[in-house]
Design a protein around this motif. Structure first.
Motif, mmCIF file in Angstrom:
data_model
loop_
_atom_site.group_PDB
_atom_site.id
_atom_site.type_symbol
_atom_site.label_atom_id
_atom_site.label_comp_id
_atom_site.label_asym_id
_atom_site.label_seq_id
_atom_site.Cartn_x
_atom_site.Cartn_y
_atom_site.Cartn_z
ATOM 1 N N GLY A 26 7.652 -6.372 15.916
ATOM 2 C CA GLY A 26 7.513 -4.936 16.120
ATOM 3 C C GLY A 26 6.998 -4.196 14.907
ATOM 4 O O GLY A 26 6.533 -3.069 15.024
ATOM 5 N N ILE A 27 7.072 -4.813 13.699
ATOM 6 C CA ILE A 27 6.500 -4.179 12.514
ATOM 7 C C ILE A 27 4.984 -4.347 12.586
ATOM 8 O O ILE A 27 4.489 -5.476 12.670
ATOM 9 N N PRO A 28 4.198 -3.270 12.582
ATOM 10 C CA PRO A 28 2.746 -3.383 12.777
ATOM 11 C C PRO A 28 2.081 -4.241 11.700
ATOM 12 O O PRO A 28 2.469 -4.215 10.534
ATOM 13 N N ALA A 29 1.063 -5.000 12.109
ATOM 14 C CA ALA A 29 0.336 -5.838 11.157
ATOM 15 C C ALA A 29 -0.404 -4.990 10.133
ATOM 16 O O ALA A 29 -0.488 -5.353 8.959
ATOM 17 N N THR A 30 -0.943 -3.853 10.580
ATOM 18 C CA THR A 30 -1.631 -2.975 9.636
ATOM 19 C C THR A 30 -0.671 -2.432 8.598
ATOM 20 O O THR A 30 -1.024 -2.298 7.420
ATOM 21 N N LEU A 31 0.559 -2.127 9.012
ATOM 22 C CA LEU A 31 1.566 -1.678 8.052
ATOM 23 C C LEU A 31 1.837 -2.757 7.020
ATOM 24 O O LEU A 31 1.985 -2.461 5.829
ATOM 25 N N SER A 32 1.892 -4.020 7.450
ATOM 26 C CA SER A 32 2.111 -5.118 6.509
ATOM 27 C C SER A 32 1.013 -5.170 5.461
ATOM 28 O O SER A 32 1.274 -5.434 4.284
ATOM 29 N N LEU A 33 -0.217 -4.925 5.887
ATOM 30 C CA LEU A 33 -1.335 -4.913 4.940
ATOM 31 C C LEU A 33 -1.267 -3.693 4.033
ATOM 32 O O LEU A 33 -1.495 -3.795 2.820
ATOM 33 N N VAL A 34 -0.949 -2.547 4.609
ATOM 34 C CA VAL A 34 -0.900 -1.313 3.824
ATOM 35 C C VAL A 34 0.148 -1.410 2.720
ATOM 36 O O VAL A 34 -0.057 -0.942 1.591
ATOM 37 N N VAL A 195 -2.586 6.560 0.324
ATOM 38 C CA VAL A 195 -1.374 7.352 0.503
ATOM 39 C C VAL A 195 -1.243 7.795 1.960
ATOM 40 O O VAL A 195 -0.152 7.748 2.552
ATOM 41 N N ALA A 196 -2.354 8.232 2.545
ATOM 42 C CA ALA A 196 -2.325 8.650 3.948
ATOM 43 C C ALA A 196 -1.961 7.480 4.857
ATOM 44 O O ALA A 196 -1.184 7.645 5.818
ATOM 45 N N LEU A 197 -2.489 6.291 4.577
ATOM 46 C CA LEU A 197 -2.165 5.127 5.391
ATOM 47 C C LEU A 197 -0.691 4.774 5.286
ATOM 48 O O LEU A 197 -0.029 4.481 6.290
ATOM 49 N N VAL A 198 -0.171 4.765 4.060
ATOM 50 C CA VAL A 198 1.243 4.440 3.858
ATOM 51 C C VAL A 198 2.125 5.429 4.613
ATOM 52 O O VAL A 198 3.118 5.045 5.248
ATOM 53 N N ALA A 199 1.765 6.704 4.574
ATOM 54 C CA ALA A 199 2.578 7.719 5.252
ATOM 55 C C ALA A 199 2.458 7.598 6.768
ATOM 56 O O ALA A 199 3.471 7.587 7.487
ATOM 57 N N LEU A 200 1.230 7.505 7.282
ATOM 58 C CA LEU A 200 1.027 7.501 8.726
ATOM 59 C C LEU A 200 1.604 6.256 9.383
ATOM 60 O O LEU A 200 2.156 6.320 10.486
ATOM 61 N N PHE A 201 1.478 5.108 8.715
ATOM 62 C CA PHE A 201 1.993 3.878 9.295
ATOM 63 C C PHE A 201 3.416 3.576 8.830
ATOM 64 O O PHE A 201 4.306 3.327 9.639
ATOM 65 N N GLY A 319 -14.598 -2.758 11.753
ATOM 66 C CA GLY A 319 -14.564 -3.258 13.112
ATOM 67 C C GLY A 319 -13.319 -2.840 13.869
ATOM 68 O O GLY A 319 -13.330 -2.781 15.088
ATOM 69 N N ASP A 320 -12.213 -2.575 13.154
ATOM 70 C CA ASP A 320 -10.988 -2.114 13.789
ATOM 71 C C ASP A 320 -10.136 -1.429 12.737
ATOM 72 O O ASP A 320 -10.590 -1.194 11.610
ATOM 73 N N THR A 321 -8.887 -1.109 13.104
ATOM 74 C CA THR A 321 -8.006 -0.427 12.162
ATOM 75 C C THR A 321 -7.742 -1.281 10.928
ATOM 76 O O THR A 321 -7.691 -0.778 9.806
ATOM 77 N N MET A 322 -7.574 -2.588 11.133
ATOM 78 C CA MET A 322 -7.293 -3.474 10.011
ATOM 79 C C MET A 322 -8.458 -3.501 9.035
ATOM 80 O O MET A 322 -8.270 -3.401 7.819
ATOM 81 N N THR A 323 -9.678 -3.644 9.541
ATOM 82 C CA THR A 323 -10.826 -3.673 8.644
ATOM 83 C C THR A 323 -11.139 -2.287 8.084
ATOM 84 O O THR A 323 -11.867 -2.184 7.093
ATOM 85 N N THR A 324 -10.602 -1.241 8.704
ATOM 86 C CA THR A 324 -10.686 0.080 8.089
ATOM 87 C C THR A 324 -9.928 0.091 6.771
ATOM 88 O O THR A 324 -10.402 0.616 5.754
ATOM 89 N N VAL A 325 -8.742 -0.512 6.782
ATOM 90 C CA VAL A 325 -7.960 -0.641 5.548
ATOM 91 C C VAL A 325 -8.687 -1.541 4.557
ATOM 92 O O VAL A 325 -8.718 -1.276 3.351
ATOM 93 N N VAL A 326 -9.284 -2.632 5.065
ATOM 94 C CA VAL A 326 -10.036 -3.540 4.198
ATOM 95 C C VAL A 326 -11.204 -2.805 3.544
ATOM 96 O O VAL A 326 -11.500 -3.011 2.359
#
Length: 501
Positions: A26-34, A195-201, A319-326
């Motif tokens: 349940g912990i989002p994968a994008t959050l793990s990367l962020v 910072v925005a990613l850490v807060a939003l996710f 290509g997606d949310t994850m690669t947006t972080v990348v």
């Protein structure tokens, strides 16, 4: 070849993705990367990319572990076939269910890597013909895909608009005029992307989990334990029975993998879209079985992972949310995706290819069986134990970017916005895309209009620009058609939705 430090970073990323997927469903994968992004930006480009690849290729497919154990999808891609794979794990064994996921993900990842090697090099050659006009239409393509990837088209548009507004805070890059700063000197530099990613996710996930705890306590719900199985039975189910099932469904698997690769090529779509479309196509079969839906969903989801990197590397479009972080990590490391990357840093590109192969094809079966061993031994870990660690990582990560205490004031504000958006049925993907692609769209449009003296026909007078504009129109038409097909099938599926990757 990968150096020892790069290989170690890859292995650590794989281990981190395994723990995220199995122990923290349940912990989002994008959050793990962020959460680890503030650490990655201090590594070398090769080490940071290897760690991200190890994390993403592992965390996406191990998100199925939560679905098998407790019917909690670890990613929105897993949510597309949660009920089916949970049913397979309940009626057969968790090892067989995760074996289906691992086999489909491994073979789908191999197909995706082949397209990554061929597709990114080909797109890099085409990208040399691009000017700001063509880049505008490519960015529009990413925006269209991201908006249509949201459950609601209206909410996708509103989410992107909100993200774009966040991206416009600061100094206008064209005219140098402060905007939306409210005379606050801190906002002159804009809202920091990380910072925005850490807060939003991250922060919104903490708030969301606290609310879920309160609801579960009110209903008196308790977790169920998972039964253990003998090692021989685990080996047979994972390495023999599951691959044979995938082989029997090889045409379904191949179709789903190609769907995933195609969607991965579309900027902004992502693995969740591929999983839903692939799983829904499998459900269109008469008397379909849960195993078929699980194979289709896993193949479609994981074949997009390397495919999502094709527009990211070749065009600089996530290509997606994850690669947006990348992409944000690339900017922090001084890496500029596009044709120059293949010309000036070709060694890094080949290291990325090799890291994908090792992680997705070599390490994944091992990681999959480790996930089976953990699932067969552990019970569900109470999520309240994670809140303190996640909150601490959010605070440390946000502060580490600029070493500014002012950034910490944005965490609860944007975190509360993220929670309200989730409660309102919004997904965070379009918001993040707006934060990244909004300023990029503004920059390219302004540059094109300045060069053309305000003549709007400049966006159509070049053959490649006109072709891309027509492609965007065709993309809108096709996605509208696919949404109508999904709307006809999804109400009959009864799947769990609403999770952020």
């Amino acid at each position: 070849m990968l150096g020892l430090d790069t290989l170690l970073a890859l292995l650590l990323g794989v281990a981190y993705g395994l723990l995220k997927g199995v122990l923290f469903p349940g912990i989002p994968a994008t959050l793990s990367l962020v959460l680890v992004l503030p650490i990655l930006i201090f590594l070398s480009p090769a080490e940071a990319c290897a760690a991200v690849i190890g994390l993403t290729t592992t965390a996406i497919f191990t998100g199925d572990a939560g679905s098998v154990m407790v019917r909690v999808p670890g990613t929105p891609a897993s949510a597309a076939y949660t009920e089916e794979i949970h049913e397979v794990g309940r009626t057969r064994t968790p090892a067989f269910a995760l074996g289906l996921s691992t086999t489909a993900a491994t073979l789908g990842g191999l197909i995706s890597i082949l397209f990554l090697v061929m597709g990114s090099l080909g797109l890099a050659q085409v990208a040399k013909l691009f000017s700001s006009v063509e880049n505008t239409w490519v960015v529009v393509m990413g925006i269209i895909s991201g908006i249509f990837g949201a459950p609601s088209l209206l909410k996708g548009v509103l989410g992107f608009t909100f993200g774009m507004l966040l991206g416009t805070v600061g100094v206008d890059p064209t005219f140098g005029i402060p905007r939306f700063t409210f005379n606050n000197p801190y906002l002159l530099g804009g809202i920091e992307f990380i910072v925005a990613l850490v807060a939003l996710f991250g922060v919104s996930e903490v708030f969301h989990t606290l609310n879920a705890f309160a609801s579960q306590a009110a209903r008196g719900e308790r977790s169920q334990s998972q039964a253990g199985y003998s090692l021989r039975r685990l080996l047979r189910a994972f390495f023999l029975e599951a691959p044979l099932t995938v082989w029997r469904e090889r045409w379904l698997f191949l179709r789903s993998s190609l769907i995933g690769v195609f969607i991965g090529l579309m900027p902004g779509a992502g693995s969740d879209t591929a999983a839903w479309i692939s799983a829904n196509f499998a459900r269109l079969r008469r008397n379909h079985k849960p195993e078929q839906v699980a194979v289709a969903g896993a193949a479609g989801s994981d074949s997009t992972i390397a495919g999502d990197w094709i527009p990211t590397l070749a065009l600089g479009i996530p290509g997606d949310t994850m690669t947006t972080v990348v992409l944000g990590m690339f900017m922090a490391l001084g890496i500029t995706p596009g044709p120059a990357l293949f010309k000036e840093q070709l060694n890094l590109v080949w290291q990325i290819y090799l890291a994908f192969f090792l992680s997705a094809v070599v390490f994944r079966p091992v990681v999959g069986f480790l996930a089976v061993m953990l699932v067969s031994r552990i019970t569900q870990i109470p999520r309240y134990l994670l809140l303190g660690a996640v909150t601490s990582l959010c605070i440390v990560g946000a502060y580490a970017v600029n070493r500014s205490a002012d950034d910490l004031f944005l965490l609860p504000i944007l975190g509360l916005f993220g929670l309200l958006l989730r409660r309102g049925g919004f997904t965070l993907g379009p918001i993040v895309l707006g934060l990244v692609l909004g300023p990029l769209l503004e920059r390219n449009v302004a540059m094109s209009l300045i060069k053309a003296n305000g003549d709007l026909t400049a966006f159509f007078d070049r053959p490649l620009a006109a072709a891309l504009a027509l492609l965007d129109v065709a993309l809108v038409v096709s996605l509208l058609y696919l949404r109508r097909r999904e709307a006809a099938v999804k109400p009959q599926a009864g799947l769990v939705g609403g999770y952020e990757e």
